[in-house]
Every structure is written in structure tokens, then in C-alpha cells.
Motif scaffolding. Sequence first.
Motif, PDB file in Angstrom:
ATOM      1  N   ARG A  15       0.838  -1.190   0.000  1.00  0.00           N
ATOM      2  CA  ARG A  15       0.000   0.000   0.000  1.00  0.00           C
ATOM      3  C   ARG A  15       0.876   1.243   0.000  1.00  0.00           C
ATOM      4  O   ARG A  15       1.829   1.346   0.766  1.00  0.00           O
ATOM      5  CB  ARG A  15      -0.893  -0.002   1.241  1.00  0.00           C
ATOM      6  CG  ARG A  15      -1.999   1.033   1.207  1.00  0.00           C
ATOM      7  CD  ARG A  15      -2.992   0.800   2.322  1.00  0.00           C
ATOM      8  NE  ARG A  15      -2.408   1.053   3.635  1.00  0.00           N
ATOM      9  CZ  ARG A  15      -2.947   0.701   4.792  1.00  0.00           C
ATOM     10  NH1 ARG A  15      -4.079   0.035   4.788  1.00  0.00           N
ATOM     11  NH2 ARG A  15      -2.360   0.970   5.937  1.00  0.00           N
ATOM     12  N   LYS A  16       0.544   2.191  -0.869  1.00  0.00           N
ATOM     13  CA  LYS A  16       1.285   3.442  -0.918  1.00  0.00           C
ATOM     14  C   LYS A  16       0.812   4.350   0.212  1.00  0.00           C
ATOM     15  O   LYS A  16      -0.370   4.406   0.518  1.00  0.00           O
ATOM     16  CB  LYS A  16       1.067   4.134  -2.266  1.00  0.00           C
ATOM     17  CG  LYS A  16       1.604   3.346  -3.456  1.00  0.00           C
ATOM     18  CD  LYS A  16       1.315   4.075  -4.760  1.00  0.00           C
ATOM     19  CE  LYS A  16       1.820   3.279  -5.959  1.00  0.00           C
ATOM     20  NZ  LYS A  16       1.490   3.961  -7.241  1.00  0.00           N
ATOM     21  N   HIS A  17       1.750   5.060   0.809  1.00  0.00           N
ATOM     22  CA  HIS A  17       1.431   5.960   1.915  1.00  0.00           C
ATOM     23  C   HIS A  17       1.725   7.397   1.499  1.00  0.00           C
ATOM     24  O   HIS A  17       2.814   7.705   1.025  1.00  0.00           O
ATOM     25  CB  HIS A  17       2.245   5.599   3.164  1.00  0.00           C
ATOM     26  CG  HIS A  17       1.943   4.228   3.688  1.00  0.00           C
ATOM     27  ND1 HIS A  17       0.883   3.974   4.524  1.00  0.00           N
ATOM     28  CD2 HIS A  17       2.559   3.039   3.463  1.00  0.00           C
ATOM     29  CE1 HIS A  17       0.852   2.677   4.818  1.00  0.00           C
ATOM     30  NE2 HIS A  17       1.858   2.086   4.192  1.00  0.00           N
ATOM     31  N   GLY A  18       0.743   8.271   1.690  1.00  0.00           N
ATOM     32  CA  GLY A  18       0.927   9.673   1.343  1.00  0.00           C
ATOM     33  C   GLY A  18       1.678  10.416   2.423  1.00  0.00           C
ATOM     34  O   GLY A  18       1.603  10.084   3.603  1.00  0.00           O
ATOM     35  N   GLU A  19       2.394  11.447   2.016  1.00  0.00           N
ATOM     36  CA  GLU A  19       3.152  12.252   2.976  1.00  0.00           C
ATOM     37  C   GLU A  19       2.244  13.197   3.758  1.00  0.00           C
ATOM     38  O   GLU A  19       2.578  13.602   4.877  1.00  0.00           O
ATOM     39  CB  GLU A  19       4.243  13.038   2.244  1.00  0.00           C
ATOM     40  CG  GLU A  19       5.326  12.151   1.622  1.00  0.00           C
ATOM     41  CD  GLU A  19       6.421  12.966   0.968  1.00  0.00           C
ATOM     42  OE1 GLU A  19       6.355  14.213   1.059  1.00  0.00           O
ATOM     43  OE2 GLU A  19       7.333  12.369   0.379  1.00  0.00           O
ATOM     44  N   ASP A  21      -2.756  13.658   0.486  1.00  0.00           N
ATOM     45  CA  ASP A  21      -2.111  12.648  -0.352  1.00  0.00           C
ATOM     46  C   ASP A  21      -2.620  11.252   0.001  1.00  0.00           C
ATOM     47  O   ASP A  21      -2.897  10.438  -0.882  1.00  0.00           O
ATOM     48  CB  ASP A  21      -0.588  12.688  -0.180  1.00  0.00           C
ATOM     49  CG  ASP A  21       0.053  13.901  -0.817  1.00  0.00           C
ATOM     50  OD1 ASP A  21      -0.595  14.509  -1.702  1.00  0.00           O
ATOM     51  OD2 ASP A  21       1.179  14.257  -0.441  1.00  0.00           O
ATOM     52  N   ALA A  22      -2.740  10.998   1.297  1.00  0.00           N
ATOM     53  CA  ALA A  22      -3.239   9.694   1.750  1.00  0.00           C
ATOM     54  C   ALA A  22      -4.658   9.467   1.251  1.00  0.00           C
ATOM     55  O   ALA A  22      -5.008   8.353   0.820  1.00  0.00           O
ATOM     56  CB  ALA A  22      -3.193   9.623   3.277  1.00  0.00           C
ATOM     57  N   HIS A  73      -5.796   6.628  -1.337  1.00  0.00           N
ATOM     58  CA  HIS A  73      -6.837   5.714  -0.865  1.00  0.00           C
ATOM     59  C   HIS A  73      -7.957   5.598  -1.893  1.00  0.00           C
ATOM     60  O   HIS A  73      -8.406   4.495  -2.219  1.00  0.00           O
ATOM     61  CB  HIS A  73      -7.378   6.229   0.469  1.00  0.00           C
ATOM     62  CG  HIS A  73      -8.561   5.478   0.990  1.00  0.00           C
ATOM     63  ND1 HIS A  73      -8.497   4.157   1.396  1.00  0.00           N
ATOM     64  CD2 HIS A  73      -9.862   5.864   1.168  1.00  0.00           C
ATOM     65  CE1 HIS A  73      -9.695   3.764   1.802  1.00  0.00           C
ATOM     66  NE2 HIS A  73     -10.530   4.774   1.673  1.00  0.00           N
ATOM     67  N   ALA A  79      -6.105   3.285   6.145  1.00  0.00           N
ATOM     68  CA  ALA A  79      -5.220   4.240   5.472  1.00  0.00           C
ATOM     69  C   ALA A  79      -5.456   5.676   5.931  1.00  0.00           C
ATOM     70  O   ALA A  79      -4.556   6.516   5.858  1.00  0.00           O
ATOM     71  CB  ALA A  79      -5.419   4.141   3.958  1.00  0.00           C
ATOM     72  N   LEU A  80      -6.657   5.968   6.421  1.00  0.00           N
ATOM     73  CA  LEU A  80      -6.999   7.332   6.836  1.00  0.00           C
ATOM     74  C   LEU A  80      -7.192   7.420   8.350  1.00  0.00           C
ATOM     75  O   LEU A  80      -7.942   8.258   8.844  1.00  0.00           O
ATOM     76  CB  LEU A  80      -8.268   7.781   6.107  1.00  0.00           C
ATOM     77  CG  LEU A  80      -8.228   7.670   4.574  1.00  0.00           C
ATOM     78  CD1 LEU A  80      -9.553   8.087   3.970  1.00  0.00           C
ATOM     79  CD2 LEU A  80      -7.082   8.478   3.980  1.00  0.00           C
TER      80      LEU A  80
END
Length: 374
Positions: A79-83, A87-88, A92, A356-357
Motif C-alpha cells: 500500500r502506498k502511503h501519502g506524505e 495525499d493519503a 486511498h 489508510a486514513l
Amino acid sequence: MTSPATITWPEADGPRTARWRSEAAVPPPRRVVVADDRTTADSAYRLACEGTALLWNGDFQNARQLLQAVTRRLERKPRKHGETPIDAFNLHRQAQSQRARTLGMILIPLDAAYAIPLRRAPEVQQACIETYGPSTDEPSVVSLRELLGLIGAHEWRKKGVEIPALGERIHPHYGVFSPVRGEYVDLVAHTPLPSLNKAFDIGTGTGVLAALLAKRGVKKIVATDQDPRALACARENLTRLGYDQQVDVVRADLFPEGRAPLVICNPPWVPARPASPIEYAIYDSESRMLLGFLDGLAEHLSPGGEGWLIMSDFAEHLGLRTREWLLAAIEKAGLTVVGREDIRPRHPKSTDENDALHTARKAEMTSLWRLKAR
């Protein structure tokens, strides 16, 4: 009138075509292969990721297992994580969209009477009628994911959702947001009413808030919505609860005619584009409903009346909106804040650290803003 979309797939005796069904208005896949019990999960996953749909011609329960196997493979992807929170959120939503596309590639046939012509298939006729309307006497194809959603919605509609503040159950229809998040209901249940004479419930959905106002003794309520499914759902719930004489359910884009001493609205709380019908209760592109409610509220309030705006601040914690923006919109609409009631969320995601959030959900607050015309 626009012709229904169709889907075509290859068979040994030549191409076949059927009606394509998608409540999210997803276009029919361009590439379709016939799959059955011999199809492996790895093969199905590869084809689905490439954009090739699999029309199932085997055992129905095996199709469900295949969908679960493809889901597990999707969940193993890093899973990509936003800075930043925004972004997250964007990542998502992007992941949700990709997941929906991939899982929507396993397809199920329906005959002209909404029966599934597969071994060990469940009876889905009533669920399909509730969603698609009466049979059109033509075979069709639907994604298994959507079909399972129809079945789940049918069960929710039968069982209903317990609403403690009402002491009753509300029965949501397919495509109408279920009142499973009880915070906003509790706010309306406990905030002192400015009047018992009349109220407007803007965007009534299932009718839960109109029912609650009726239970609290408001003599006349006008509940509005512009979604035909929501209107039918609200009328059915209010009739079942015995409040149909107190509540008029009318089709309107926001406000009905006239004024009332209490006007309430629980608009979608995230200013982003919805991707499916059910998401219209959560996502509101450019805050159209929120701004429409604020801008029209003063002219629909009786002198001294209150408007109740029920909003989560989730979007603020995501960086999609600021508190200053909301306060400026309230002031621009000729309104003033005379009080606010707050409540913390209780839904499972608010404590799920793997979400993710999670950071935004943990900080979230739902508020009932009491507004008056200046």
C-alpha cells in the motif's frame, strides 16, 4: 430514450450478446472470456488486472471463492502511503477505484426472469427486482461483486437497522445510505427543539431523521429528496413506523416551498466526486449540497427559526476543507452560529490503526451547528 448497454462474449457457436447491468454506470468490459471451475485464481487475477472480464459458466459458489481469492491477492499488494493527509486520501481513493475495477471483472449471467443459470446459485429474483425493477424479459450480465451487494442490501432491507434513539428499526433500500453511523441521529435526538409546530428534513434518505422528529413531537414535517429510491424508502419506513400522517415526503432539490421554524440537513461531508450511487451520501463534489443548503436556508426559516447543519469535520482533517472556509460560507449566506453540539464517532474505522486514513478518522468530530438568519 437511451438504449441499454450490452456486453458481447465469444462462444463456440459464435458471439453472444446480453444486456449489461451496472448500478455504478461502469461501462461493459471490452474483452470478455468464458471461465469455469477449471479457471485458477492466479489466471483470473492476471486477466482481471489486464482488464479482461471473466463470464462465469461454472458452479456459483466456486465463483464466490474465486472472487475471495482475487481479493486476497489484491490485499497483498504493497500500500502506498501519502506524505500528507490529502495525499493519503487521494491514494486511498485511487486504490479503491482500482480495486473496484479489478473485482468487477468476474461476471455472472442472469436469465430473463433474474434467475442465475449456474449450479448452486441462490435465489436473487426479489433482490434484483428491488434494484433493477421488473424483469424486462431479456438475459443480462452483472458483476458478481454488484450482485453480492444486491443480495446484502436485500437482507438489510428485510432485517432493518436498529436505531436506539427511535426504539425502532429503519429498513434501507439498495442505493440509499444506511443509518449505521448513529452519531448524527443522537445529536438530533438530544438537541433542544426550537419548535414543535413544523420542520423540514432536507435530503431525508431513509427518513430516519424525519421519523425521529416525529417521535419527538414535531406536528408537521416535510422531508425532501431528489433520489426516487430514497423517496420510496423514506415513505415505506415512515408508513411502517406510523408517522406518515405527520410527515410529507416530497421530491425536491433541497428545499420544499414555504418556511419552517426548524430546518435540518445532514449533507455529504467529503467534497469529492462520488464513484457509485451509495457514495452520494458521503461525497459531494465541490460541496454542492452543503453550499445549497446554507445559501437557501435564511429564506426558508420562519422568524427566529433554527437551521441544523449536521456535519463531520473529517474533510478538514484530510485537508480537503478548512474550518475557516465553512465559517465564511455560513457568514456569506447571511447566517450566524448560535450553538454547536459535538459528538465523537463510534464506528469501527475510528479505532482501526491499519486504516489508510486512521489519523483523520481518529481526530474526527461530528457536529450539529445551530444556525439562525442574521
